[in-house]
Scaffold this active site. Structure first.
Site: not given
Ligand code: PLP
Length: 386
Positions: A56, A109, A181, A206
Site C-alpha cells: 500500500r 465530468y 483535469d 482513458k
Molecule cells: C472518467 C473521468 C474521470 C473519472 O475517472 P475514473 O477512472 O472513472 O474514476 C475524471 N475526469 C474525467 C475527465 C473523466 O473522463
C-alpha cells in the site's frame, strides 16, 4: 527511493517508453515486472531494500508508473490510484478542510460533480460553479476561503476550453491551488504544470491506458512539498493502483503519442463530416475555427484531441436514435480507448447532473473517436444519422 531514470531532457516519446523503467537489475527484463506482492523481506528490523515495506505504501511496479507519470507531465511527483475519482478524493482531502471553498466548472465530468455535490459538501466544503472558459466569471466566484480552482479542459462533454495560464494567475492571486483535469488532452497534447497549474489529475482509464482494459487515476505536481503530503494521504487512505493495473497503464503509455496522433487525425475528419451534415445542428470540437475556444486551444494544445460532441436535429429521441443505430461506434460509457465509442451524455455519463447547473442538452451525442480506418468510421456515422 529507486534509481532516477526520469529522462527529463529527452523527448516525450522517449520518456513515455523509458522514464521510471530501467531494465530489471537482476534479470535484464526490458519491461518492468508485475510485482504481485504485498510485503517485503527486511534485512534486519527496519532494513528495507529500496524502501519497500508494504505494497500500500509502495510497490516497485507502481513506483515505475509514478516516476513515468511525473516525467510525462514535467512534474516532481506522480502518484497512481485505483481510479480517477480515487485520485480526486485524495487530492481534495489533502488540500481542503471544513469551511473551505472551491470553484468548479459548469461543465465537468459527472462523477467529479457528484464527488463535490454529494460527498465533499457533507464534510463542510463549500462549492460554487463558474464557466471556467470566462476568466472574469471565475474571478467573480472567488471568496476569501477559496482554496481550489478546478478546471477540466477540454471539458466533458461540451469540449469547452479554459485558458490554463490565465486561470493559474487568477488562482495564484487568490492564494488558491489550480487543479487541471488533463484526462481529455493527455500530457502528449497539453502540459498544465508548465502553464502554471499546481496539480494535474488524470483518469488513466482513458487515453493513458488507452485500451479499455483498466481503471486507474493519477495525480502529478511540481510542488515537492505538496507531493509529500499527497503521498502521505495516498498511503493513509489506501486507494492505490494495484501492480497489474499499474503495469497495464504503463504498457498503454508507451504508445500514447502514436495513438493520440491517430485519434486527432481521425477526429478532425469526423468533425468536418459532421459539420456538413444536415441532421447535425452543432458540432463541438476545439479544432473547428468556429469553436469559441479554438484560439486558446491552439495556443495551449499540440492538437485538438479525439473527443467530439454534437447536437442532433430533432431533439432527444433523434440523438438516442443515432446512438442506437451506430454499429462500429460501440454504444458505451468511457473514452480514450483504441476503439470508437458513442454515448448519450444526458442519459448515460451525465445523468447524475440532471436538474443541476451541470445539466447537458438532451440532443447531445458524444463520440470518442478511435484509431480504426477513417472511412469505416465516417460510413458508420453517416448510416447512423440516416
Ligand atoms: C472518467 C473521468 C474521470 C473519472 O475517472 P475514473 O477512472 O472513472 O474514476 C475524471 N475526469 C474525467 C475527465 C473523466 O473522463
Amino acid at each position: 527511493m529507486s534509481e532516477h531514470h526520469t529522462h527529463q531532457d529527452r523527448g516525450f516519446e522517449t520518456r513515455a517508453i523509458h522514464a521510471g523503467q530501467p531494465a530489471d537489475a537482476q534479470t535484464g527484463a526490458v519491461v518492468t515486472p508485475i510485482y504481485q506482492v504485498s510485503t517485503y523481506k527486511q534485512d534486519g528490523v527496519g532494513g528495507l531494500r529500496g524502501g519497500y515495506e508494504y505494497s500500500r505504501s509502495a510497490n516497485p511496479t507502481r513506483t515505475a508508473l509514478e516516476e513515468n507519470l511525473a516525467a510525462l507531465e514535467g512534474g516532481r511527483r506522480g502518484l497512481a490510484f485505483a481510479s480517477g475519482l480515487a485520485a480526486e478524493d485524495c487530492l481534495l482531502r489533502t488540500l481542503l478542510a471544513p469551511g473551505d471553498h472551491v470553484v468548479i466548472p459548469n461543465d465537468a465530468y459527472g462523477g467529479t460533480f457528484r464527488l463535490f455535490s454529494k460527498v465533499v459538501e457533507r464534510w463542510g466544503v463549500e462549492w460554487s460553479v463558474a464557466d471556467t472558459s470566462d476568466t472574469a466569471a471565475v474571478r467573480a466566484q472567488l471568496r476569501p476561503n477559496t482554496k481550489v480552482v478546478w478546471v477540466e479542459t477540454p471539458s466533458n462533454p461540451l469540449l469547452g476550453i479554459t485558458d490554463i495560464a490565465a486561470l493559474a494567475a487568477v488562482a495564484r492571486g487568490a492564494g488558491a491551488h489550480l487543479v487541471v483535469d488533463n484526462t481529455f488532452a493527455s500530457p502528449y497534447l497539453q502540459q498544465p504544470l508548465a502553464l502554471g497549474a499546481d496539480v494535474v489529475v488524470h483518469s488513466t482509464t482513458k487515453y493513458m491506458g488507452g485500451h479499455s482494459d483498466v481503471v486507474g487515476g493519477a495525480l502529478v505536481t511540481s510542488d515537492a512539498e505538496l507531493g509529500e503530503r499527497l503521498a502521505y494521504h495516498q498511503n493513509a487512505m489506501g486507494a492505490v493502483a494495484g501492480p497489474f493495473d499499474a503495469w497495464l497503464v504503463m504498457r498503454g503509455i508507451k504508445t500514447l503519442a502514436v495513438r493520440m496522433d491517430r485519434h486527432c487525425a481521425n477526429a478532425e475528419r469526423v468533425a468536418e463530416m459532421l459539420s456538413n451534415h444536415p441532421k447535425v445542428s452543432q458540432v463541438l470540437y476545439p479544432g473547428l475555427p468556429t469553436h469559441p475556444g479554438h484560439e486558446v486551444a491552439a495556443k495551449q494544445m499540440k492538437a485538438f484531441g479525439g473527443m467530439i460532441s454534437f447536437r442532433v436535429e430533432g431533439g432527444e429521441e433523434a440523438a438516442v436514435g443515432v446512438c442506437d443505430r451506430a454499429k462500429l461506434f460501440t454504444l458505451g460509457e468511457s473514452l480514450g480507448g483504441v476503439e470508437s465509442l458513442i454515448e448519450h451524455p444526458g442519459r448515460m455519463t451525465h445523468a447524475s447532473a440532471a436538474g443541476s447547473a451541470l445539466e447537458v442538452p438532451n440532443d447531445l451525442v458524444r463520440l470518442s473517436v478511435g484509431i480504426e480506418a477513417i472511412d469505416d468510421l465516417l460510413a458508420d456515422l453517416r448510416q447512423a444519422l440516416g
